[in-house]
Design an enzyme around this catalytic site. Structure first.
Site, mmCIF file in Angstrom:
data_model
loop_
_atom_site.group_PDB
_atom_site.id
_atom_site.type_symbol
_atom_site.label_atom_id
_atom_site.label_comp_id
_atom_site.label_asym_id
_atom_site.label_seq_id
_atom_site.Cartn_x
_atom_site.Cartn_y
_atom_site.Cartn_z
ATOM 1 N N ASP A 161 0.845 -1.196 0.000
ATOM 2 C CA ASP A 161 0.000 0.000 0.000
ATOM 3 C C ASP A 161 0.879 1.243 0.000
ATOM 4 O O ASP A 161 1.614 1.490 0.963
ATOM 5 C CB ASP A 161 -0.899 -0.025 1.246
ATOM 6 N N ASP A 162 0.848 2.001 -1.065
ATOM 7 C CA ASP A 162 1.606 3.253 -1.192
ATOM 8 C C ASP A 162 3.121 3.037 -1.298
ATOM 9 O O ASP A 162 3.901 3.919 -0.935
ATOM 10 C CB ASP A 162 1.330 4.223 -0.019
ATOM 11 N N CYS A 167 -6.025 4.242 -3.053
ATOM 12 C CA CYS A 167 -6.202 2.857 -2.599
ATOM 13 C C CYS A 167 -7.412 2.083 -3.136
ATOM 14 O O CYS A 167 -7.253 1.105 -3.853
ATOM 15 C CB CYS A 167 -6.233 2.831 -1.079
ATOM 16 N N ARG A 172 -7.474 -1.019 -6.002
ATOM 17 C CA ARG A 172 -7.782 -2.409 -5.615
ATOM 18 C C ARG A 172 -8.952 -2.974 -6.414
ATOM 19 O O ARG A 172 -8.972 -4.155 -6.763
ATOM 20 C CB ARG A 172 -8.123 -2.468 -4.116
ATOM 21 N N LYS A 219 -5.174 -5.596 3.825
ATOM 22 C CA LYS A 219 -6.091 -4.453 3.691
ATOM 23 C C LYS A 219 -7.058 -4.691 2.532
ATOM 24 O O LYS A 219 -6.642 -4.757 1.377
ATOM 25 C CB LYS A 219 -5.261 -3.195 3.448
ATOM 26 N N HIS A 265 -10.360 -2.866 1.747
ATOM 27 C CA HIS A 265 -10.698 -1.527 1.254
ATOM 28 C C HIS A 265 -11.640 -1.483 0.044
ATOM 29 O O HIS A 265 -11.539 -0.602 -0.809
ATOM 30 C CB HIS A 265 -9.425 -0.711 0.961
ATOM 31 N N SER A 270 -7.994 1.536 5.392
ATOM 32 C CA SER A 270 -6.648 2.048 5.690
ATOM 33 C C SER A 270 -6.403 2.112 7.196
ATOM 34 O O SER A 270 -7.337 2.310 7.980
ATOM 35 C CB SER A 270 -6.471 3.454 5.097
ATOM 36 N N HIS A 295 1.534 2.239 4.050
ATOM 37 C CA HIS A 295 0.571 3.327 4.265
ATOM 38 C C HIS A 295 0.752 3.838 5.696
ATOM 39 O O HIS A 295 0.950 3.048 6.616
ATOM 40 C CB HIS A 295 -0.840 2.769 4.064
ATOM 41 N N ASP A 311 -0.364 -0.558 -4.832
ATOM 42 C CA ASP A 311 -1.639 -0.044 -5.359
ATOM 43 C C ASP A 311 -1.498 1.313 -6.026
ATOM 44 O O ASP A 311 -2.245 1.659 -6.934
ATOM 45 C CB ASP A 311 -2.704 0.004 -4.249
ATOM 46 N N ASN A 312 -0.547 2.116 -5.538
ATOM 47 C CA ASN A 312 -0.341 3.469 -6.092
ATOM 48 C C ASN A 312 1.016 3.980 -5.623
ATOM 49 O O ASN A 312 1.706 3.306 -4.858
ATOM 50 C CB ASN A 312 -1.474 4.423 -5.655
ATOM 51 N N LYS A 355 1.434 9.853 -4.765
ATOM 52 C CA LYS A 355 0.079 9.334 -4.554
ATOM 53 C C LYS A 355 -0.974 10.436 -4.745
ATOM 54 O O LYS A 355 -0.771 11.573 -4.308
ATOM 55 C CB LYS A 355 -0.019 8.780 -3.131
#
Ligand code: MG
Length: 453
Positions: free
Chosen positions: A32-33, A71, A75, A124, A126, A149, A203, A255-256, A271
């Site tokens: 994540d991130d 996020c 996903r 996660k 989300h 998150s 994240h 994811d990003n 992001k």
């Protein structure tokens, strides 16, 4: 000579998987991130020996582009093979949101269930935290993780649909996710499995276990990445130990782009932005014997490609029409590139950029920098005075607008964008129509004012 070495000497049996099982196992590890520049093999100074080894035993992509810079929508595209703007998840979901990924969408887990896969989501989710939207209702046999998150309140930890901790202890989370993932794979031996492992980290708020805390020269963020790297090593080690190495496709990505910490490498933006730094992420694929070792793929690829690729590998016909394409010809080394339609970069409901081969065009941008206070009158997506065109083959950080030099490319990409958007839901078409009404009156949101020249 052990039995496996002996079998490899027999030509007809050389490609046979170690187990009798023929359907491939699928493992998706999604950070994540995590930024494009946060992994050793992508140029980071953070130590990631397991990921570097995974890349040397498999293939890594240099132009893997998320379908959204935040996020939840990202996903949604990973699990459905479709644009998040098409599946009704164009923006980040919060604990106050009642809804999630609609039932009309088929997830990879649901698709694999039709072939008898054992499935688990660790991490996660989300895509909706109300029971009707949780992983157990979307094709997963088991779930362990925080459903949104870790900066959202309360960061509740669930096992299946039961609350394990009202406020999840974050520092041991990566370790516990790993233990659950390993156990799931051990228990699945003999049946094909799908492990979807979307890490909560890096994240914010970031945390690492005692074993990793204070160990990286790159601070706590470095500790967190080193622990994720350890986790990847545990997952790969388990697959090997179970004799499933040659029959398990493992994908690693994010994811990003990176948020406040972390590195987008040489890319512009972070992001929440449709500059490459917000959407381009590491992507490493490993399946010894099927994916050639130590290769780098420079073709454009997208998380939307994962479902169609897995479906093809497993002989599944997806329920819905997909936006992604089967990239097995790239992964297997048969092709260096595959034909791909114009790729649209959305932020929320707004089409902001598009990609075609080496060209990336920017059409619109918000009237403020992402994660900065909104101007008086609110945050609005504005059309640029003139589209900006970047040649990513020569200008990876999108610094030199060459739209005036290539009017035919601008025309071609714009025509195709308009055509594709016609097939999107009403809210997306209407957002595009509204953006076009709001032409930027000033040059400040663009990088170059053509009018001032
Ligand atoms: Mg994210």
């Amino acid at each position: 000579m052990n039995r496996r070495n002996f079998l490899q000497l027999l030509p007809g049996l050389a490609a046979a998987p170690a187990a009798a099982q023929t359907m491939p196992n699928i493992v998706v590890i999604l950070c994540d991130d995590l930024g494009y520049g946060d992994v050793g093999v992508y140029g980071s100074s953070i130590r990631t020996p397991n990921l570097d080894r995974m890349a040397s035993e498999g293939m890594r992509f240099t132009q893997f582009t998320s379908a959204n810079p935040v996020c939840s929508p990202s996903r949604a595209s990973w699990l459905t093979g479709r644009y998040p703007t098409r599946v009704g998840v164009p923006k980040v979901l919060f604990p106050t949101d009642e809804k999630g990924l609609p039932d009309s969408e088929q997830t990879i887990a649901q698709a694999l269930k039709t072939k008898g896969y054992k499935t688990m989501c660790v991490g996660k989710w989300h895509l909706g935290h109300k029971p009707a939207y949780l992983p157990m209702r979307r094709g997963f046999d088991e779930y362990f993780g925080i459903p949104y998150s870790n900066d959202m309140n309360p960061p509740v930890l669930l096992h299946n649909e039961d609350v394990v901790e009202q406020r999840a202890t974050l520092d041991t989370l990566t370790q516990r996710y790993t233990e659950r993932a390993v156990k799931f794979m051990e228990n699945s031996k003999g049946a094909p499995f799908f492990l979807y492992m979307p890490h909560t980290m890096p994240h914010i708020p970031i945390a690492a276990s005692k074993r990793f805390r204070g160990k990286s020269p790159q601070g706590l963020y470095g500790d967190v990445i080193e622990e994720i790297d350890w986790s990847v090593g545990e997952v790969l080690g388990t697959i090997k130990r179970l004799g499933l190495d040659r029959n398990t496709l493992v994908l690693f990505s994010s994811d990003n782009g990176p948020w406040f910490q972390g590195s987008p490498g040489r890319l512009r933006g972070r992001k929440g932005m449709t500059w490459e730094g917000g959407v381009r992420v590491p992507f490493i694929a490993r399946m010894p014997g099927k994916i050639p070792a130590g290769k780098v793929c420079d073709a454009i690829a997208s998380p939307m490609d994962v479902l169609p690729t897995v479906a093809k590998l497993c002989g599944i016909t997806p329920k819905n029409a997909l936006d992604g394409i089967d990239i097995w010809p790239l992964l297997s080394g048969q092709k260096k590139d595959v034909e791909r339609d114009l790729l649209i970069y959305f932020d929320d409901v707004n089409a902001q950029c598009a990609r075609m081969g080496r060209w990336k065009i920017h059409y619109s941008r918000y009237n403020n920098v992402t994660y900065s206070p909104a101007p008086a009158g609110g945050r609005v997506n504005l059309l640029l005075q003139t589209p900006e065109l970047y040649d990513l083959s020569k200008d990876v950080d999108e610094s030199y607008d060459v739209a005036p030099e290539h009017p035919e490319i601008v025309k071609q990409m714009t025509a195709r964008l308009e055509q594709i958007l016609q097939g999107f839901p009403e809210d997306i078409r209407s957002a595009w129509a509204q953006t076009k009404q709001k032409k930027n009156a000033e040059s400040r949101i663009g990088t170059v004012s053509r009018q001032a020249q």
